[in-house]
Write a protein that holds these residues in place. Sequence first.
Motif: not given
Length: 372
Positions: A44-49, A27-30
């Motif tokens: 939390p940690p993880g790749e974001i766009p 959802l965030l990337f879209a």
Amino acid sequence: MTMRVSFCGTSYPSDSADWKGVFLRHLLFALARREGLDLACWLPPGEIPSGAKRFGQTDDVDFLGGLLRSGGIAQVLRRPRMRTLRAPLELMYRLRRAYRSEPRFDLHHVNWLQHALVLPDDGAPALVSALGTDMSLLSIPGMPMMLRRAFKRRRVVLAPNAPWMAERLHRLFGDVCEVTPVSFGIDQRWFDIERSIADDTPTWLVVSRVTKGKIGDLFDWAEPLFSDGRRRLVLIGPLQDEVAIPDWIDYRGAASAHDLATRWFPTATGIITLSRHPEGRPQLMLEAAASGLPVVASDLRAHLDFREEGCPLDIVDTPHRFAEAVPRLEDPAINLATGAAMRSWALASAGTWDDCAARYAALYDHLAGVGR
């Protein structure tokens, strides 16, 4: 005009193999692919766009990562103990502090109901999502009253991801906010799967966290059909409960979405889920449908919702019905026809994550009074 949106959640995949909160990443990337949105994330940690950034304190990310490793906030709330009660309190404190450290947002996108309790007193409208686990949260004494108080301070759209939740949410909050169900999307990879029916032993998949509620009646109902080796039952998912897995089940542990899409789904006969665990709108079933896989499911309310929406899945409420559904769907002609109908339904009812982001963006504009 650019809209500055906060986007918060307590579950998020740390890498491509992680299964936790994968829907939030999609959802965030879209949303980031859409023009006119300035996204600030508390996750939390993880790749974001590249089109988004994090807000809050730098150690918030580490705290949220630790919370996930301990089972997540939902587990803590379901099984509160003295030594774990601090976690939800610290979560709320950190999120409130993060909001206060930032310049004004135009809108807040809140994932999970409990996060709405600490929205800042800035009057900015909020879109508050609600998942199946939130229905249990509403049973905590005083929780509906606290949420009503939070909703009254701003314009709110409460967005459950499944229609079955709307009635209860309307009853509790319909006079202080709008309730609008929003279906999640489906990653394009599932629509792109090309299936082939194996000529040898039929292979059925159960893809689920392994808990007593998620397993439901599976072991009892499936044993007469699978224990003699005529067909194969593969169980995929992390072991999260004290569940004794029978030796006639092929248990594979957790698997990434890539493994499911490239190894398991293309040659599987179908998906089985006999869960008794409260579900919102099970994402796995949407992905199975998009892949053209038949589904045999328990009569859980969330599964019945799919049927009411036109999904051609098989609902079974007795061992006899289960024993009828499985062999019938192993007929190649019935299997392929059912799978094609499942895929058509998934495309029409949910679409891709870009379609889902468009639904949320329309609600953003509605809340902000913006016409685009």
